[in-house]
Structure formats: C-alpha cells, structure tokens
Design a protein around this motif. Structure first.
Motif, PDB file in Angstrom:
ATOM      1  N   ASP A   3     139.804  71.550  76.726  1.00  0.00           N
ATOM      2  CA  ASP A   3     138.377  71.782  76.952  1.00  0.00           C
ATOM      3  C   ASP A   3     138.131  73.115  77.643  1.00  0.00           C
ATOM      4  O   ASP A   3     137.040  73.664  77.560  1.00  0.00           O
ATOM      5  N   THR A   4     139.147  73.641  78.323  1.00  0.00           N
ATOM      6  CA  THR A   4     138.991  74.896  79.050  1.00  0.00           C
ATOM      7  C   THR A   4     139.335  76.069  78.149  1.00  0.00           C
ATOM      8  O   THR A   4     140.383  76.084  77.493  1.00  0.00           O
ATOM      9  N   LEU A   5     138.459  77.061  78.111  1.00  0.00           N
ATOM     10  CA  LEU A   5     138.706  78.259  77.329  1.00  0.00           C
ATOM     11  C   LEU A   5     139.118  79.385  78.255  1.00  0.00           C
ATOM     12  O   LEU A   5     138.365  79.780  79.147  1.00  0.00           O
ATOM     13  N   ARG A   6     140.321  79.896  78.072  1.00  0.00           N
ATOM     14  CA  ARG A   6     140.784  81.032  78.850  1.00  0.00           C
ATOM     15  C   ARG A   6     140.327  82.326  78.192  1.00  0.00           C
ATOM     16  O   ARG A   6     140.238  82.421  76.967  1.00  0.00           O
ATOM     17  N   LEU A   7     140.080  83.334  79.016  1.00  0.00           N
ATOM     18  CA  LEU A   7     139.665  84.643  78.522  1.00  0.00           C
ATOM     19  C   LEU A   7     140.652  85.705  78.975  1.00  0.00           C
ATOM     20  O   LEU A   7     141.171  85.654  80.085  1.00  0.00           O
ATOM     21  N   SER A   8     140.910  86.662  78.095  1.00  0.00           N
ATOM     22  CA  SER A   8     141.749  87.816  78.413  1.00  0.00           C
ATOM     23  C   SER A   8     141.068  89.075  77.899  1.00  0.00           C
ATOM     24  O   SER A   8     140.007  89.002  77.266  1.00  0.00           O
ATOM     25  N   VAL A   9     141.683  90.231  78.158  1.00  0.00           N
ATOM     26  CA  VAL A   9     141.060  91.516  77.825  1.00  0.00           C
ATOM     27  C   VAL A   9     142.035  92.399  77.062  1.00  0.00           C
ATOM     28  O   VAL A   9     143.200  92.515  77.440  1.00  0.00           O
ATOM     29  N   LEU A  10     141.538  93.039  76.005  1.00  0.00           N
ATOM     30  CA  LEU A  10     142.262  94.085  75.288  1.00  0.00           C
ATOM     31  C   LEU A  10     141.535  95.396  75.525  1.00  0.00           C
ATOM     32  O   LEU A  10     140.336  95.503  75.307  1.00  0.00           O
ATOM     33  N   ASP A  11     142.269  96.425  75.950  1.00  0.00           N
ATOM     34  CA  ASP A  11     141.647  97.699  76.320  1.00  0.00           C
ATOM     35  C   ASP A  11     142.307  98.856  75.566  1.00  0.00           C
ATOM     36  O   ASP A  11     143.529  99.018  75.605  1.00  0.00           O
ATOM     37  N   LEU A  12     141.486  99.663  74.885  1.00  0.00           N
ATOM     38  CA  LEU A  12     141.953 100.883  74.231  1.00  0.00           C
ATOM     39  C   LEU A  12     141.642 102.126  75.073  1.00  0.00           C
ATOM     40  O   LEU A  12     141.886 103.247  74.642  1.00  0.00           O
ATOM     41  N   VAL A  13     141.100 101.924  76.266  1.00  0.00           N
ATOM     42  CA  VAL A  13     140.716 103.011  77.172  1.00  0.00           C
ATOM     43  C   VAL A  13     139.831 104.019  76.432  1.00  0.00           C
ATOM     44  O   VAL A  13     140.227 105.156  76.170  1.00  0.00           O
ATOM     45  N   PRO A  14     138.612 103.601  76.083  1.00  0.00           N
ATOM     46  CA  PRO A  14     137.727 104.482  75.318  1.00  0.00           C
ATOM     47  C   PRO A  14     137.282 105.709  76.107  1.00  0.00           C
ATOM     48  O   PRO A  14     137.086 105.642  77.322  1.00  0.00           O
ATOM     49  N   VAL A  15     137.123 106.828  75.394  1.00  0.00           N
ATOM     50  CA  VAL A  15     136.684 108.094  75.987  1.00  0.00           C
ATOM     51  C   VAL A  15     135.363 108.484  75.334  1.00  0.00           C
ATOM     52  O   VAL A  15     135.301 108.704  74.131  1.00  0.00           O
ATOM     53  N   ARG A  16     134.296 108.567  76.121  1.00  0.00           N
ATOM     54  CA  ARG A  16     132.977 108.883  75.568  1.00  0.00           C
ATOM     55  C   ARG A  16     132.617 110.347  75.798  1.00  0.00           C
ATOM     56  O   ARG A  16     133.311 111.078  76.510  1.00  0.00           O
ATOM     57  N   ALA A  35     138.485  92.064  86.031  1.00  0.00           N
ATOM     58  CA  ALA A  35     139.048  90.930  85.293  1.00  0.00           C
ATOM     59  C   ALA A  35     139.960  90.101  86.193  1.00  0.00           C
ATOM     60  O   ALA A  35     139.975  88.864  86.113  1.00  0.00           O
ATOM     61  N   ASP A  36     140.712  90.759  87.052  1.00  0.00           N
ATOM     62  CA  ASP A  36     141.596  90.078  87.995  1.00  0.00           C
ATOM     63  C   ASP A  36     140.797  89.200  88.955  1.00  0.00           C
ATOM     64  O   ASP A  36     141.150  88.041  89.202  1.00  0.00           O
ATOM     65  N   ARG A  37     139.700  89.742  89.478  1.00  0.00           N
ATOM     66  CA  ARG A  37     138.880  89.003  90.445  1.00  0.00           C
ATOM     67  C   ARG A  37     138.147  87.822  89.817  1.00  0.00           C
ATOM     68  O   ARG A  37     137.904  86.813  90.486  1.00  0.00           O
ATOM     69  N   THR A  38     137.773  87.940  88.558  1.00  0.00           N
ATOM     70  CA  THR A  38     136.887  86.943  87.958  1.00  0.00           C
ATOM     71  C   THR A  38     137.608  85.890  87.119  1.00  0.00           C
ATOM     72  O   THR A  38     136.959  85.058  86.484  1.00  0.00           O
ATOM     73  N   GLY A  39     138.945  85.912  87.112  1.00  0.00           N
ATOM     74  CA  GLY A  39     139.673  84.787  86.522  1.00  0.00           C
ATOM     75  C   GLY A  39     140.193  84.972  85.112  1.00  0.00           C
ATOM     76  O   GLY A  39     140.608  83.988  84.475  1.00  0.00           O
ATOM     77  N   TYR A  40     140.199  86.199  84.594  1.00  0.00           N
ATOM     78  CA  TYR A  40     140.780  86.427  83.271  1.00  0.00           C
ATOM     79  C   TYR A  40     142.291  86.223  83.322  1.00  0.00           C
ATOM     80  O   TYR A  40     142.924  86.434  84.359  1.00  0.00           O
ATOM     81  N   GLU A  71     146.198  91.742  91.483  1.00  0.00           N
ATOM     82  CA  GLU A  71     146.932  90.763  92.272  1.00  0.00           C
ATOM     83  C   GLU A  71     147.599  89.663  91.443  1.00  0.00           C
ATOM     84  O   GLU A  71     148.754  89.321  91.688  1.00  0.00           O
ATOM     85  N   ARG A  72     146.886  89.077  90.484  1.00  0.00           N
ATOM     86  CA  ARG A  72     147.422  87.891  89.823  1.00  0.00           C
ATOM     87  C   ARG A  72     147.389  87.949  88.317  1.00  0.00           C
ATOM     88  O   ARG A  72     148.170  87.279  87.640  1.00  0.00           O
ATOM     89  N   ILE A  73     146.527  88.752  87.717  1.00  0.00           N
ATOM     90  CA  ILE A  73     146.364  88.784  86.272  1.00  0.00           C
ATOM     91  C   ILE A  73     147.640  89.288  85.598  1.00  0.00           C
ATOM     92  O   ILE A  73     148.334  90.161  86.111  1.00  0.00           O
ATOM     93  N   ARG A  74     147.975  88.715  84.442  1.00  0.00           N
ATOM     94  CA  ARG A  74     149.091  89.219  83.649  1.00  0.00           C
ATOM     95  C   ARG A  74     148.681  90.549  83.017  1.00  0.00           C
ATOM     96  O   ARG A  74     147.535  90.709  82.591  1.00  0.00           O
ATOM     97  N   VAL A  75     149.606  91.485  82.936  1.00  0.00           N
ATOM     98  CA  VAL A  75     149.320  92.805  82.379  1.00  0.00           C
ATOM     99  C   VAL A  75     150.357  93.102  81.299  1.00  0.00           C
ATOM    100  O   VAL A  75     151.541  92.805  81.474  1.00  0.00           O
ATOM    101  N   GLY A  76     149.900  93.669  80.188  1.00  0.00           N
ATOM    102  CA  GLY A  76     150.859  93.899  79.120  1.00  0.00           C
ATOM    103  C   GLY A  76     150.373  94.850  78.054  1.00  0.00           C
ATOM    104  O   GLY A  76     149.357  95.544  78.205  1.00  0.00           O
ATOM    105  N   LEU A 348     134.224  80.972  82.864  1.00  0.00           N
ATOM    106  CA  LEU A 348     135.306  80.860  83.832  1.00  0.00           C
ATOM    107  C   LEU A 348     134.848  80.310  85.180  1.00  0.00           C
ATOM    108  O   LEU A 348     135.641  80.195  86.113  1.00  0.00           O
ATOM    109  N   GLY A 349     133.565  80.015  85.290  1.00  0.00           N
ATOM    110  CA  GLY A 349     133.044  79.409  86.507  1.00  0.00           C
ATOM    111  C   GLY A 349     133.057  80.347  87.683  1.00  0.00           C
ATOM    112  O   GLY A 349     133.127  79.940  88.821  1.00  0.00           O
TER     113      GLY A 349
END
Length: 349
Positions: A3-16, A35-40, A71-76, A348-349
């Motif tokens: 029932d819980t949906l986890r969220l993660s982030v993909l970043d291409l480091v956009p340059v505007r 993202a680390d602070r908010t539970g991703y 602090e806690r988020i997985r990075v890759g 993510l509550g």
C-alpha cells in the motif's frame, strides 16, 4: 505491491539559459538534500556527454559529493554507461563510494553509450573502455570484482592471480541493470539482478520488458525475488497551469532531440512560452505530455498511484523536469524543488 508507494529521484543536472555548470551542480545538491529530508528512497545521477543542457557527465563524482552532503538517502547512478568505461575502473570507483557511504550506494549500469557517435569514438581512443558485445561478461566481472571474495585471473604460467576492487570491503553497492528494451530485462533476469526500465525516456515496450523480467527471473542469493521500479518525468505545481508552464522547456528540449535539431541550454519558462509554433515539435510535445506527470499535487499523486498499481510496483523514480523563470536564482531549481516537496506531501507523509 504494498500500500505504501516509495519515491526516488533521477537527476540529469539540467543547465538552463544563463546558468553555469557550477550553478547547475549546486542546484542538484540542494535538490538531493531536500529529497533526503523529505523521505525519498534514492537519488540517482544519469551519465550523458557533450550536451549543452546536461551536466551529469560523471556520476561517481556527483555521487560522492551528494553522499557527503546527505544523511540517509541512497545515492547512485542511473546509470553508468558501461561501454564508456573499463569494468575494473567502475568497480573500483563504486567500491570506494561504498566505503565512503556504507549501505547507501547503488550502481545502476546501462548498455547505451549516452552520447553521439563522435563522443563515443573519442572515449574509445582516449582511454580504456568496454566492448559493448561483451556486456554480460563485463557485468559478471564487476560483480566478482566488488565481492569481498575477489575475482581471479589465470596467468599464462597457470597461476591464479587475485583481483579485487578494494582491499577489504565491508559491504558492496547494489547493482541494478538499466534498459529500454528486452535485452537488459532478460539479462537481469538471468543474473538474478534488480532491473529498471527507462520509462522516462521511452515508454515503448514497458509491459513486455517487465513481463520478461518477472517470468524469466532466476533467484540469486542477494536477490531471491525480482526487484524493479519505474521512472517517469514529472512537473508538479500548485496549479496545472503552472505545472504545464514549467514542463514546457524540457518538453521542447526533448522534441529537439527527437527531431535531430541542434541542442542548446534548457530554455527558461519565458523563452519557451515565447517560442513560435512548430507543427512537428508541437505534435511530439503533445504525445509526451500524455506520458509525463504534469499536474497539481493531488492529480500527480493519483497518477503515480495508478501507474504503480498498473505495473505492480511499489517504487517510482521521478525525474523532476520543472523549468525555471528568468528571475529565479541560478544556483537553485525552485520548480524542481517544488515538484519534490508537493509529491512528498501527498505520498510520503
């Protein structure tokens, strides 16, 4: 699916427009900290080369900087494009990252070059790379090199020569195979590895790839059951109108890419809004809008829940593509931050 949906982030480091690479990287580090602070769950950097609007050229460097500031988020990596690199170098880099941030490192690996043919050839003549036709062998090599048990090489003398990515590993990064076709899905299944379909880039073939992966999966000791999630582009704002306005620069950039037009820095919201009509580009944009999440917070959350339920997954990796106004700071990405904040508030509550 839970029932819980986890969220993660993909970043291409956009340059505007008007932004330096330093500003783009600073904005991405700020985004990762949010993202680390908010539970991703995880934050991945893609690998692309020689693109005016993309500064994510070296995932290991960006991963190290981001891991040090979170602090806690997985990075890759999402991912390292293996044909551009020697397998031993990749293994050594990610063994070092695992030592820097134990239990928080993901090694996502792709088979595509992540660039145009000129850059691909330049990489091949300027340093050690990997033969794309030996991709399965190189994946197996990396797994062995990362293992505390090490890999071995038989010398012409007949003696076994031990090789390891780091002298005394206390843990190993989690290896994921990435792809947008059947190939990586079948390979991940045969090796008992986690797998991610690049849905943010190409939604074609998603259902077949997931079915192949799940039905052909061979359990491994580290991964007894198949593990997968989806990627999706998202622009989320307090109103649908703002979400659309912030999505337009990235939509136009992708339309240029798909029609082989010259690439440029990502447009500001004002530049995109002022651009003249383009029948071919506008048709592509309309099609992409149907696949991307462009909505207010409640609407986006509903779409993400439905996407997860339809494909039987409990994690979605969002590529936050919301653009910036000309007046907004160049060392931050308020639109992308807003996307993550609103989704976190809903899911993510």
């Amino acid at each position: 699916m839970t029932d819980t949906l986890r969220l993660s982030v993909l970043d291409l480091v956009p340059v505007r427009t008007g932004q330096t690479s330093a500003g783009a990287v600073a904005a991405s580090v700020r985004l990762a900290q949010l993202a680390d602070r908010t539970g991703y769950t995880r934050y991945w950097f893609a690998e692309h080369h020689n693109m005016p609007a993309v500064a994510s050229t070296t995932p290991p460097v960006l991963i190290a900087a981001t891991a040090a500031r979170t602090e806690r988020i997985r990075v890759g990596s999402g991912g390292v494009m293996l044909p551009n690199h020697a397998p031993l170098v990749v293994a050594e880099q990610f063994a070092a990252l695992e030592a820097l941030a134990p239990g928080r490192i993901d090694l996502g690996i792709g088979r595509a070059p992540g660039s145009d043919p000129v850059i691909t050839q330049l990489l091949r003549i300027s340093g050690p790379t990997a033969d794309v036709d030996r991709f399965p062998d190189h994946i197996a090599d990396i797994l062995s090199l990362l293992s505390p048990d090490s890999a071995s090489l038989r010398l012409t003398s007949g003696r076994e020569y031990a090789i390891t990515a780091t002298p005394a590993a206390a843990g190993v990064p989690t290896l994921w195979l990435l792809g947008s076709s059947d190939y990586s899905a079948k390979l991940a299944a045969s090796l008992g590895l986690p797998y991610v379909f690049a849905n943010h880039f190409s939604g074609e073939g998603l259902e077949r790839a997931l079915e192949l992966y799940r039905t052909e999966y061979q359990p491994s000791e580290a991964h007894p059951v198949p593990e997968t999630f989806l990627t999706v582009n998202a622009s989320v704002a307090p109103t649908i109108e703002e979400a659309r306005a912030r999505a337009l620069p990235q939509l136009r950039s992708m339309a240029r890419l798909r029609t082989n037009r010259p690439m440029r820095s990502l447009e500001t919201i004002e530049e995109a809004a002022a651009a003249p009509a383009d029948s071919i580009g506008d048709e592509l944009i309309a099609a992409m809008e149907q696949r991307w999440i462009i909505a207010d917070a409640a609407g986006a959350a509903t779409q993400l829940r439905r996407l997860a339920a339809r494909h039987g997954i409990d994690e979605v990796m969002v590529a936050p593509i919301a653009g910036s106004h000309e007046s907004e700071p160049t060392d931050a990405a308020p639109g992308r931050e807003q996307t993550l904040e609103l989704l976190a508030g809903e899911l993510l509550g």
